[in-house]
Design a protein around this motif. Structure first.
Motif, mmCIF file in Angstrom:
data_model
loop_
_atom_site.group_PDB
_atom_site.id
_atom_site.type_symbol
_atom_site.label_atom_id
_atom_site.label_comp_id
_atom_site.label_asym_id
_atom_site.label_seq_id
_atom_site.Cartn_x
_atom_site.Cartn_y
_atom_site.Cartn_z
ATOM 1 N N LEU A 98 -26.392 -6.483 -16.232
ATOM 2 C CA LEU A 98 -26.044 -5.099 -15.892
ATOM 3 C C LEU A 98 -27.308 -4.252 -15.724
ATOM 4 O O LEU A 98 -27.415 -3.454 -14.785
ATOM 5 C CB LEU A 98 -25.124 -4.502 -16.954
ATOM 6 C CG LEU A 98 -23.732 -5.141 -17.060
ATOM 7 C CD1 LEU A 98 -22.994 -4.597 -18.282
ATOM 8 C CD2 LEU A 98 -22.921 -4.936 -15.796
ATOM 9 N N LEU A 99 -28.271 -4.434 -16.620
ATOM 10 C CA LEU A 99 -29.539 -3.702 -16.510
ATOM 11 C C LEU A 99 -30.283 -4.077 -15.224
ATOM 12 O O LEU A 99 -30.813 -3.214 -14.524
ATOM 13 C CB LEU A 99 -30.424 -3.969 -17.731
ATOM 14 C CG LEU A 99 -29.976 -3.321 -19.037
ATOM 15 C CD1 LEU A 99 -30.755 -3.899 -20.212
ATOM 16 C CD2 LEU A 99 -30.132 -1.804 -18.973
ATOM 17 N N VAL A 123 -24.581 0.416 -20.046
ATOM 18 C CA VAL A 123 -24.566 -1.003 -20.423
ATOM 19 C C VAL A 123 -24.022 -1.141 -21.842
ATOM 20 O O VAL A 123 -23.173 -1.999 -22.111
ATOM 21 C CB VAL A 123 -25.983 -1.626 -20.317
ATOM 22 C CG1 VAL A 123 -26.022 -3.014 -20.953
ATOM 23 C CG2 VAL A 123 -26.435 -1.667 -18.866
ATOM 24 N N GLU A 124 -24.496 -0.300 -22.724
ATOM 25 C CA GLU A 124 -24.040 -0.328 -24.114
ATOM 26 C C GLU A 124 -22.523 -0.128 -24.199
ATOM 27 O O GLU A 124 -21.836 -0.812 -24.951
ATOM 28 C CB GLU A 124 -24.765 0.769 -24.895
ATOM 29 C CG GLU A 124 -24.693 0.623 -26.388
ATOM 30 C CD GLU A 124 -25.580 1.656 -27.076
ATOM 31 O OE1 GLU A 124 -25.011 2.481 -27.817
ATOM 32 O OE2 GLU A 124 -26.800 1.629 -26.884
ATOM 33 N N SER A 155 -25.474 -7.979 -20.740
ATOM 34 C CA SER A 155 -26.325 -6.803 -20.863
ATOM 35 C C SER A 155 -27.516 -6.886 -19.908
ATOM 36 O O SER A 155 -27.805 -5.936 -19.169
ATOM 37 C CB SER A 155 -26.815 -6.674 -22.314
ATOM 38 O OG SER A 155 -27.671 -5.587 -22.457
ATOM 39 N N GLY A 156 -28.195 -8.018 -19.911
ATOM 40 C CA GLY A 156 -29.348 -8.198 -19.030
ATOM 41 C C GLY A 156 -28.979 -8.109 -17.563
ATOM 42 O O GLY A 156 -29.716 -7.526 -16.754
ATOM 43 N N ALA A 173 -28.924 2.281 -19.413
ATOM 44 C CA ALA A 173 -28.826 1.623 -20.722
ATOM 45 C C ALA A 173 -27.605 2.080 -21.512
ATOM 46 O O ALA A 173 -26.918 1.256 -22.130
ATOM 47 C CB ALA A 173 -30.097 1.860 -21.523
ATOM 48 N N GLU A 174 -27.298 3.382 -21.511
ATOM 49 C CA GLU A 174 -26.134 3.863 -22.270
ATOM 50 C C GLU A 174 -24.819 3.360 -21.669
ATOM 51 O O GLU A 174 -23.855 3.116 -22.388
ATOM 52 C CB GLU A 174 -26.128 5.389 -22.404
ATOM 53 C CG GLU A 174 -26.018 6.151 -21.102
ATOM 54 C CD GLU A 174 -27.363 6.445 -20.437
ATOM 55 O OE1 GLU A 174 -27.358 7.228 -19.469
ATOM 56 O OE2 GLU A 174 -28.408 5.912 -20.865
ATOM 57 N N GLU A 233 -22.879 -11.814 -24.434
ATOM 58 C CA GLU A 233 -23.204 -10.380 -24.496
ATOM 59 C C GLU A 233 -24.637 -10.117 -24.037
ATOM 60 O O GLU A 233 -24.890 -9.159 -23.303
ATOM 61 C CB GLU A 233 -22.990 -9.836 -25.914
ATOM 62 C CG GLU A 233 -21.548 -9.675 -26.285
ATOM 63 C CD GLU A 233 -21.353 -9.110 -27.678
ATOM 64 O OE1 GLU A 233 -20.368 -8.383 -27.864
ATOM 65 O OE2 GLU A 233 -22.171 -9.394 -28.581
ATOM 66 N N VAL A 234 -25.569 -10.967 -24.459
ATOM 67 C CA VAL A 234 -26.975 -10.821 -24.063
ATOM 68 C C VAL A 234 -27.117 -10.978 -22.549
ATOM 69 O O VAL A 234 -27.784 -10.174 -21.885
ATOM 70 C CB VAL A 234 -27.866 -11.843 -24.806
ATOM 71 C CG1 VAL A 234 -29.256 -11.919 -24.205
ATOM 72 C CG2 VAL A 234 -27.936 -11.502 -26.287
ATOM 73 N N VAL A 280 -20.765 -3.359 -22.820
ATOM 74 C CA VAL A 280 -20.896 -4.470 -23.770
ATOM 75 C C VAL A 280 -20.016 -4.213 -25.003
ATOM 76 O O VAL A 280 -19.418 -5.145 -25.547
ATOM 77 C CB VAL A 280 -22.378 -4.717 -24.136
ATOM 78 C CG1 VAL A 280 -22.513 -5.733 -25.263
ATOM 79 C CG2 VAL A 280 -23.149 -5.194 -22.895
#
Length: 119
Positions: free
Chosen positions: A93-94, A103-104, A90-91, A100-101, A86-87, A107
């Motif tokens: 995708l960013l 990505v959230e 997330s990284g 950010a929303e 997940e980390v 995830v």
């Protein structure tokens, strides 16, 4: 007018493919996750993962719960491994310019599959 999916918003299959390649560049260097990919056909894995990530973004490909369970049943993936995935996801995708929303949201969709993948 129908709202665009994240898949459409972020460039479709070609962009998802770039994201997945970057994702695996990071994972293969990870001491905890990298060994899961020893002796596997990476082109096949990348193809499957591209379709899976595309589906998380609302794209055309999808995997059933049973397929996900079966594909990972022989692996000893723990909650700690999944947390690390997940980390990294997330990284990645960013890094590829996803808000950010968004990505959230992706995830969170990925996290819903945890019971199918973790042993």
């Amino acid at each position: 007018m129908a709202e665009r999916t994240l898949y459409e918003k972020y460039g479709g299959f070609s962009q998802v493919s770039k994201i997945v390649l970057s994702f695996y560049d990071t994972l293969l260097d990870n001491d905890e996750i990298g060994p899961f990919f020893d002796d596997v056909d990476m082109s096949r894995i990348v193809d499957h993962q591209t379709k899976f990530i595309a589906s998380l973004l609302g794209g055309p490909a999808a995997y059933t719960d049973n397929q996900l369970r079966q594909l990972h049943s022989h692996l000893a993936i723990t909650d700690a491994h999944f947390d690390e995935l997940e980390v990294v996801l997330s990284g990645t995708l960013l890094k590829h310019g996803m808000a950010a929303e968004d990505v959230e949201a992706v995830v969170a969709e990925f996290g819903k599959r945890r019971p199918l993948i973790v042993r």
